[in-house]
Write a protein that holds these residues in place. Structure first.
Motif, PDB file in Angstrom:
ATOM      1  N   GLY A 117       0.965  -1.199   0.049  1.00 46.34           N
ATOM      2  CA  GLY A 117       0.117   0.064  -0.059  1.00 46.34           C
ATOM      3  C   GLY A 117       0.674   1.469  -0.010  1.00 46.34           C
ATOM      4  N   THR A 118       1.920   1.261   0.957  1.00 40.58           N
ATOM      5  CA  THR A 118       2.971   2.268   0.902  1.00 40.58           C
ATOM      6  C   THR A 118       3.469   2.455  -0.621  1.00 40.58           C
ATOM      7  N   LEU A 119       3.722   1.500  -1.203  1.00 39.92           N
ATOM      8  CA  LEU A 119       4.633   1.694  -2.553  1.00 39.92           C
ATOM      9  C   LEU A 119       3.794   2.062  -3.603  1.00 39.92           C
ATOM     10  N   ILE A 120       2.476   1.645  -3.410  1.00 42.23           N
ATOM     11  CA  ILE A 120       1.090   2.061  -4.247  1.00 42.23           C
ATOM     12  C   ILE A 120       1.039   3.644  -4.177  1.00 42.23           C
ATOM     13  N   VAL A 121       1.017   4.015  -3.073  1.00 39.13           N
ATOM     14  CA  VAL A 121       0.559   5.489  -2.914  1.00 39.13           C
ATOM     15  C   VAL A 121       1.976   6.226  -3.260  1.00 39.13           C
ATOM     16  N   ASP A 122       3.026   5.717  -2.983  1.00 39.20           N
ATOM     17  CA  ASP A 122       4.324   6.471  -3.461  1.00 39.20           C
ATOM     18  C   ASP A 122       4.277   6.592  -4.995  1.00 39.20           C
ATOM     19  N   TYR A 123       4.121   5.408  -5.626  1.00 38.06           N
ATOM     20  CA  TYR A 123       3.839   5.364  -7.049  1.00 38.06           C
ATOM     21  C   TYR A 123       2.962   6.467  -7.488  1.00 38.06           C
ATOM     22  N   ILE A 124       1.547   6.473  -6.908  1.00 36.82           N
ATOM     23  CA  ILE A 124       0.792   7.410  -7.368  1.00 36.82           C
ATOM     24  C   ILE A 124       1.360   9.036  -7.100  1.00 36.82           C
ATOM     25  N   ILE A 125       1.897   9.212  -6.123  1.00 36.50           N
ATOM     26  CA  ILE A 125       2.332  10.691  -6.062  1.00 36.50           C
ATOM     27  C   ILE A 125       3.586  10.902  -6.813  1.00 36.50           C
ATOM     28  N   ASN A 126       4.197   9.888  -7.211  1.00 36.29           N
ATOM     29  CA  ASN A 126       5.438  10.149  -8.378  1.00 36.29           C
ATOM     30  C   ASN A 126       4.701  10.299  -9.758  1.00 36.29           C
ATOM     31  N   LEU A 127       3.623   9.594 -10.003  1.00 37.49           N
ATOM     32  CA  LEU A 127       2.909   9.641 -11.256  1.00 37.49           C
ATOM     33  C   LEU A 127       2.413  10.900 -11.322  1.00 37.49           C
ATOM     34  N   ALA A 128       1.830  11.383 -10.349  1.00 39.77           N
ATOM     35  CA  ALA A 128       1.373  12.998 -10.430  1.00 39.77           C
ATOM     36  C   ALA A 128       2.323  14.011 -10.750  1.00 39.77           C
TER      37      ALA A 128
END
Length: 192
Positions: A117-128
């Motif tokens: 979950g942490t990796l996913i949120v970090d990925y989404i933030i990086n994507l944005a």
């Protein structure tokens, strides 16, 4: 965390899902019955993280906007104070702020300690952040389930307003501006 052997796959109408159970029937149902139609109808983009045996996690994202009229304020001055934190310059007349919404995020119940979950949120933030040159995005938003509030708090999300306290879900946001400005400054310093 060892990510070898894991694949990040964008869900399409031809995606074949492997076994998945996050322990929440609503989230399980979304993946198995709604992720493909949402993709086909351009309502949400869903990604799965899988290994050879099963889907370990999934998330859905879509465009959103944070609308200031939807936020409950105790007074006009409270409204102005919040807007000043969003936009520090004189153009505070904006009624909508561009955002990317986390529509769904779930991790297989057997893998919830792996910090996916942490990796996913970090990925989404990086994507944005990475795509901000293509399309502006000021916030990541989420309607967080009560069980996941602490998770989002630890990731730096803030509550949008106190009016939904005690509800099944709470509206939260993550302001990308400080991170974006820090990365921009680091890039300037690296080029000097």
């Amino acid at each position: 965390m060892d990510l070898s052997g894991l694949s990040l796959i964008k869900v399409t109408s031809t995606t074949v899902f492997k076994q998945f159970d996050c322990g929440d029937e609503d989230l399980n149902d979304f993946l198995l019955t709604k992720a493909k139609p949402y993709s086909d109808q351009l309502l949400a983009t869903t990604y799965i993280i899988e290994n050879d045996e099963r889907v370990l996690a999934f998330f859905s994202i879509f465009n959103d906007s944070l609308r200031t009229q939807d936020i409950e304020f105790a007074s006009r001055s409270a409204f102005k104070k919040l807007i000043a934190t969003f936009v520090p310059h004189g153009k505070r007349h904006l009624e909508y702020f561009p955002a990317l919404k986390i529509g769904r995020l779930a991790v297989c119940k057997n893998n919830q300690k792996l910090k996916l979950g942490t990796l996913i949120v970090d990925y989404i933030i990086n994507l944005a952040i990475t795509n901000n040159s293509l399309c502006a995005c000021k916030f990541i938003t989420v309607d967080a389930y009560a069980a996941s509030l602490q998770f989002y708090e630890k990731k730096g999300f803030s509550y949008l307003f106190p009016g939904d306290e005690g509800e099944d879900t709470r509206q939260m946001h993550y302001d990308l501006t400080p991170l974006y400005n820090r990365l921009k400054q680091e890039l300037v310093e690296a080029n000097n």
